[in-house]
Scaffold this motif. Structure first.
Motif, PDB file in Angstrom:
ATOM      1  N   VAL A  12       0.850  -1.186   0.000  1.00  0.00           N
ATOM      2  CA  VAL A  12       0.000   0.000   0.000  1.00  0.00           C
ATOM      3  C   VAL A  12       0.890   1.242   0.000  1.00  0.00           C
ATOM      4  O   VAL A  12       1.809   1.354   0.817  1.00  0.00           O
ATOM      5  CB  VAL A  12      -0.903   0.006   1.252  1.00  0.00           C
ATOM      6  N   THR A  13       0.628   2.147  -0.922  1.00  0.00           N
ATOM      7  CA  THR A  13       1.369   3.401  -0.971  1.00  0.00           C
ATOM      8  C   THR A  13       0.423   4.538  -0.620  1.00  0.00           C
ATOM      9  O   THR A  13      -0.702   4.567  -1.108  1.00  0.00           O
ATOM     10  CB  THR A  13       1.952   3.623  -2.381  1.00  0.00           C
ATOM     11  N   VAL A  29     -12.721 -12.207   1.415  1.00  0.00           N
ATOM     12  CA  VAL A  29     -11.888 -13.179   2.143  1.00  0.00           C
ATOM     13  C   VAL A  29     -11.184 -12.599   3.377  1.00  0.00           C
ATOM     14  O   VAL A  29     -10.867 -13.333   4.305  1.00  0.00           O
ATOM     15  CB  VAL A  29     -10.794 -13.830   1.253  1.00  0.00           C
ATOM     16  N   TRP A  30     -10.928 -11.273   3.384  1.00  0.00           N
ATOM     17  CA  TRP A  30     -10.049 -10.775   4.447  1.00  0.00           C
ATOM     18  C   TRP A  30     -10.118  -9.268   4.506  1.00  0.00           C
ATOM     19  O   TRP A  30     -10.426  -8.629   3.493  1.00  0.00           O
ATOM     20  CB  TRP A  30      -8.609 -11.237   4.110  1.00  0.00           C
ATOM     21  N   SER A  31      -9.891  -8.702   5.661  1.00  0.00           N
ATOM     22  CA  SER A  31      -9.715  -7.248   5.722  1.00  0.00           C
ATOM     23  C   SER A  31      -8.546  -6.916   6.641  1.00  0.00           C
ATOM     24  O   SER A  31      -8.211  -7.686   7.546  1.00  0.00           O
ATOM     25  CB  SER A  31     -11.001  -6.566   6.185  1.00  0.00           C
ATOM     26  N   THR A  32      -7.947  -5.776   6.370  1.00  0.00           N
ATOM     27  CA  THR A  32      -6.747  -5.383   7.113  1.00  0.00           C
ATOM     28  C   THR A  32      -6.655  -3.870   7.199  1.00  0.00           C
ATOM     29  O   THR A  32      -7.138  -3.169   6.310  1.00  0.00           O
ATOM     30  CB  THR A  32      -5.480  -5.949   6.428  1.00  0.00           C
ATOM     31  N   THR A  33      -6.062  -3.398   8.263  1.00  0.00           N
ATOM     32  CA  THR A  33      -5.682  -1.981   8.346  1.00  0.00           C
ATOM     33  C   THR A  33      -4.160  -1.949   8.214  1.00  0.00           C
ATOM     34  O   THR A  33      -3.446  -2.303   9.159  1.00  0.00           O
ATOM     35  CB  THR A  33      -6.133  -1.364   9.692  1.00  0.00           C
ATOM     36  N   PRO A  34      -3.627  -1.582   7.032  1.00  0.00           N
ATOM     37  CA  PRO A  34      -2.192  -1.756   6.771  1.00  0.00           C
ATOM     38  C   PRO A  34      -1.282  -1.055   7.778  1.00  0.00           C
ATOM     39  O   PRO A  34      -0.266  -1.620   8.187  1.00  0.00           O
ATOM     40  CB  PRO A  34      -2.019  -1.174   5.362  1.00  0.00           C
ATOM     41  N   ALA A  35      -1.639   0.156   8.217  1.00  0.00           N
ATOM     42  CA  ALA A  35      -0.751   0.873   9.147  1.00  0.00           C
ATOM     43  C   ALA A  35      -0.585   0.085  10.438  1.00  0.00           C
ATOM     44  O   ALA A  35       0.442   0.165  11.110  1.00  0.00           O
ATOM     45  CB  ALA A  35      -1.304   2.254   9.438  1.00  0.00           C
ATOM     46  N   ARG A  36      -1.605  -0.718  10.822  1.00  0.00           N
ATOM     47  CA  ARG A  36      -1.552  -1.502  12.049  1.00  0.00           C
ATOM     48  C   ARG A  36      -0.927  -2.886  11.794  1.00  0.00           C
ATOM     49  O   ARG A  36      -0.131  -3.382  12.590  1.00  0.00           O
ATOM     50  CB  ARG A  36      -2.978  -1.680  12.598  1.00  0.00           C
ATOM     51  N   ASP A  37      -1.299  -3.512  10.673  1.00  0.00           N
ATOM     52  CA  ASP A  37      -0.928  -4.917  10.456  1.00  0.00           C
ATOM     53  C   ASP A  37       0.347  -5.089   9.633  1.00  0.00           C
ATOM     54  O   ASP A  37       0.918  -6.179   9.607  1.00  0.00           O
ATOM     55  CB  ASP A  37      -2.059  -5.660   9.717  1.00  0.00           C
ATOM     56  N   GLY A  38       0.785  -4.025   8.925  1.00  0.00           N
ATOM     57  CA  GLY A  38       1.851  -4.203   7.955  1.00  0.00           C
ATOM     58  C   GLY A  38       3.233  -3.806   8.438  1.00  0.00           C
ATOM     59  O   GLY A  38       3.431  -3.440   9.589  1.00  0.00           O
ATOM     60  N   VAL A  39       4.182  -3.939   7.517  1.00  0.00           N
ATOM     61  CA  VAL A  39       5.574  -3.573   7.808  1.00  0.00           C
ATOM     62  C   VAL A  39       5.932  -2.404   6.893  1.00  0.00           C
ATOM     63  O   VAL A  39       5.735  -2.478   5.675  1.00  0.00           O
ATOM     64  CB  VAL A  39       6.511  -4.773   7.501  1.00  0.00           C
ATOM     65  N   ARG A  40       6.440  -1.320   7.505  1.00  0.00           N
ATOM     66  CA  ARG A  40       6.807  -0.130   6.732  1.00  0.00           C
ATOM     67  C   ARG A  40       8.081  -0.443   5.942  1.00  0.00           C
ATOM     68  O   ARG A  40       9.057  -0.944   6.516  1.00  0.00           O
ATOM     69  CB  ARG A  40       7.034   1.037   7.693  1.00  0.00           C
ATOM     70  N   GLN A  41       8.057  -0.194   4.637  1.00  0.00           N
ATOM     71  CA  GLN A  41       9.237  -0.509   3.829  1.00  0.00           C
ATOM     72  C   GLN A  41      10.008   0.759   3.459  1.00  0.00           C
ATOM     73  O   GLN A  41      11.084   1.020   3.926  1.00  0.00           O
ATOM     74  CB  GLN A  41       8.811  -1.249   2.574  1.00  0.00           C
ATOM     75  N   LEU A  42       9.405   1.554   2.602  1.00  0.00           N
ATOM     76  CA  LEU A  42      10.005   2.849   2.238  1.00  0.00           C
ATOM     77  C   LEU A  42       9.094   3.905   2.844  1.00  0.00           C
ATOM     78  O   LEU A  42       7.978   3.594   3.244  1.00  0.00           O
ATOM     79  CB  LEU A  42       9.990   2.998   0.703  1.00  0.00           C
ATOM     80  N   PRO A  43       9.542   5.142   2.937  1.00  0.00           N
ATOM     81  CA  PRO A  43       8.615   6.169   3.424  1.00  0.00           C
ATOM     82  C   PRO A  43       7.344   6.145   2.575  1.00  0.00           C
ATOM     83  O   PRO A  43       7.417   6.152   1.337  1.00  0.00           O
ATOM     84  CB  PRO A  43       9.387   7.478   3.234  1.00  0.00           C
ATOM     85  N   GLY A  44       6.202   6.031   3.249  1.00  0.00           N
ATOM     86  CA  GLY A  44       4.927   6.061   2.527  1.00  0.00           C
ATOM     87  C   GLY A  44       4.530   4.739   1.901  1.00  0.00           C
ATOM     88  O   GLY A  44       3.565   4.682   1.141  1.00  0.00           O
TER      89      GLY A  44
END
Lengths: 522, 83
Positions: A12-13, A29-44
């Motif tokens: 997600v960008t 099939v699924w829902s997610t809140t990326p800021a909570r569930d994900g891993v930050r890779q590059l800024p943004g």
């Protein structure tokens, strides 16, 4: 915000602090809140991996759609995952669509449930609440997703998968809360419900549905203790008794249900202050101190049960031959002596004993295992009674030990010892001592530790090797005497211990004492 | 001179001890916290064990006291079948 989809998950960008809904070929099939569930890779940029439970399904092609809760489409394209052959289909054995629920399990969502089945679930939930409030004598109320749906718009949440009910305990000490839960469970069984206990404070009612599934209605206890309010699953914090009692009434698809006195206060307690905003990706943020307390008070007696049940369900119907040890013991048993197989699994040895003319009682803590023993015995017309035994629970040990003592059986177990906690092993020796009070021995085999490295002795790390000295000390401490012990390699395991144990009567029983008193008196 | 040296030695030892305590204390506290958490959990587990024991005793003991064998059998069977 832009979204791309690949084998790893979603990337997600842009702003990623709102829930996203993911569907394959139109099926949610699924829902997610990326800021909570994900891993930050590059800024943004944030990457959210696919949930583990979806991994077995992610091989093939699908039109993957990612949307906001208001329906705005962020991604809608054909994607190939894994080897990319065929269509991806996240369904159960009967072809019903599945989705990931808020605790990370795959379940069937109400959005994919027919109106008929939804009515069955609502009527069943109503009957459960009536039985809890009537004969059960507890202040039960509708809660969680069903309550949220009722308060929002009188309808079930599309992405919810079950109904949950709670009751506010009259007690403030966990020990009394647990005893009350045992009592309520007995009432529900008497009312004909199929019940599965999950902890000292909650059980599931398994409601059979016309589409072949079982709907799980959780019955959770809520109580005030140690200056806090606890509500199972794992909620803890502050909520006044007056927010719950006296119960109010809410309506869901035209069905009336008892609800907390102040449903909004309960929903804010459960889902936080933002409960009015739909969030299918919602996850609980329970205080760790509360979870530790609930774990300590109520849990710890069925940790391996889901894995064993999965194992037995996966091997359902697979033919089995008697074990080497089963054959050895069968050959040395007196004819017609009753046999008790402890930790019988799917019954490979229990059925062997029965074929040789013994009346057999087979015990296992896994429901699928017990069901398979019953089915196989019934099909073969063999005298095997199969029941559940939870060796971590004294209630089972005392009741079954007492019952077995009457028939003076020979006890048998293979590979059970290495599956047990130290507490459950102590209960096993207690049960064996009770069951053999009028005679009989305990024949057991377990995977032993040895001088060198040895393979894991059971499926999926569920069985541990045990030090024969430790086992000997435990048996001696329980009053048992080892008649015979061998350490050997068999065709099934490079190092097993085989034992025959008896518990000599150290203390005369009541009838002996009475006789002695009678003799002295005359 | 020697008094000065002794004082300097004492001061150096004090500094060394405080440095060692500062280094070790957090580890010792962490270990004690871990142990206390484990002990608290052990104590909590007794709640369920006492509940099981009380449940068995209260459900089964009365018919046994009455020395009514048929009733004992019935109660035992009913108790077991509803587990």
């Amino acid at each position: 915000m832009s979204v791309s989809v690949d084998d790893v998950g979603l990337t997600v960008t842009g702003a990623a602090d709102e829930p996203l809904l993911v569907s394959f070929d139109g099926a949610y099939v699924w829902s997610t809140t990326p800021a909570r569930d994900g891993v930050r890779q590059l800024p943004g940029r944030i990457q959210v991996g696919w949930p583990d439970v979806l991994a077995p399904y992610l091989d093939g092609r699908s039109r993957v759609q990612v949307t906001r809760t208001d329906g705005t489409v962020l991604h809608d394209a054909e994607v190939a995952l894994g080897a990319g052959h065929g269509r991806i289909s996240v369904v159960d054995g009967q072809g019903h669509p599945l989705s990931v629920d808020k605790v990370g399990h795959l379940a069937r969502a109400f959005a994919d449930t027919s109106e008929v089945v939804r009515e069955e679930i609502l009527a069943g939930t109503g009957r459960v609440l009536e039985d809890l409030r009537g004969p059960g004598g507890v202040e039960a109320y509708l809660n969680y997703g069903a309550l949220l749906g009722a308060i929002r718009d009188g309808r079930m949440l599309g992405h919810d998968t079950d109904t949950d009910v709670c009751y506010l305990s009259a007690h403030g000490d966990p020990v009394d809360v647990i005893r009350e839960s045992y009592r309520v469970e007995r009432v529900m069984r008497d009312r004909g419900w199929d019940v599965l206990r999950m902890s000292g404070g909650d059980f599931k009612i398994l409601l059979p549905l016309s589409d072949g599934r079982n709907c799980h209605i959780d019955v959770f206890v809520a109580f005030h203790a140690a200056g806090r309010f606890f509500q199972l699953g794992n909620r803890s914090g502050q909520l006044e008794r007056s927010a719950i009692l006296p119960v109010s009434t809410v309506s869901l698809h035209g069905h009336d249900f008892p609800a907390p006195a102040d449903p909004e206060a309960m929903l804010a307690f459960v889902y936080g202050p933002g409960w009015r905003t739909p969030d299918p990706s919602f996850k609980y943020a329970d205080p760790p101190a509360g979870i530790r307390r609930l774990d300590g008070w109520l849990r710890g007696f069925r940790s391996d049960m889901p894995a064993w049940s999965e194992h037995h369900a996966a091997h359902r119907g697979r033919p089995e031959t008697p074990s080497e040890f089963g054959q050895v013991v069968a050959a040395r048993l007196a004819p017609e002596v009753p046999v008790v197989d402890l930790g019988a699994g799917r019954g490979r040895d229990a059925l062997h004993f029965a074929r040789r003319g013994h009346e057999v009682r087979a015990y296992d803590f896994s429901r699928p295992a017990v069901a398979q023993v019953r089915r196989r015995a019934e099909r073969a017309g063999l005298p095997v009674t199969a029941e559940r035994l939870l060796l971590d629970e004294l209630r089972f040990v005392a009741a079954i030990g007492g019952q077995l003592a009457r028939s003076a059986p020979e006890l048998y177990s293979r590979q059970l010892l290495g599956c047990l906690t130290p507490h459950a092993r102590a209960h096993l020796w207690r049960l064996a001592r009770m069951a053999t009070v009028a005679g009989g021995a305990f024949h057991l085999e377990y995977a032993a530790t040895g001088p060198g490295p040895l393979p894991s002795p059971g499926p999926g790390g569920l069985v541990r090797r045990l030090d024969p000295d430790l086992v000997a000390r435990e048996i001696a401490a329980s009053g048992g005497v080892v008649d015979d012990q061998q350490l050997l390699a068999t065709g099934e395991d490079p190092r097993v211990a085989r034992l025959q144990v008896r518990w000599p009567r150290a203390v005369p029983d009541l009838s002996d004492l009475e006789e002695e008193i009678h003799v002295r008196a005359h | 001179m020697s008094e000065l040296t002794d004082r300097a030695r004492r001061r150096a030892r004090g500094v060394a001890r405080r440095a060692r305590d500062r280094y070790q204390a957090p580890h010792a506290i962490e270990a004690r916290l871990r142990a206390l958490e484990e002990e608290a959990q052990e104590a909590r587990q007794l709640q369920r064990r006492v509940a099981e024991l009380t449940d068995v005793v209260t459900e089964l003991l009365i018919p046994i006291h009455l020395r009514d064998d048929a009733r004992v059998e019935e109660v035992l069977e009913r108790y077991r079948s509803r587990l």
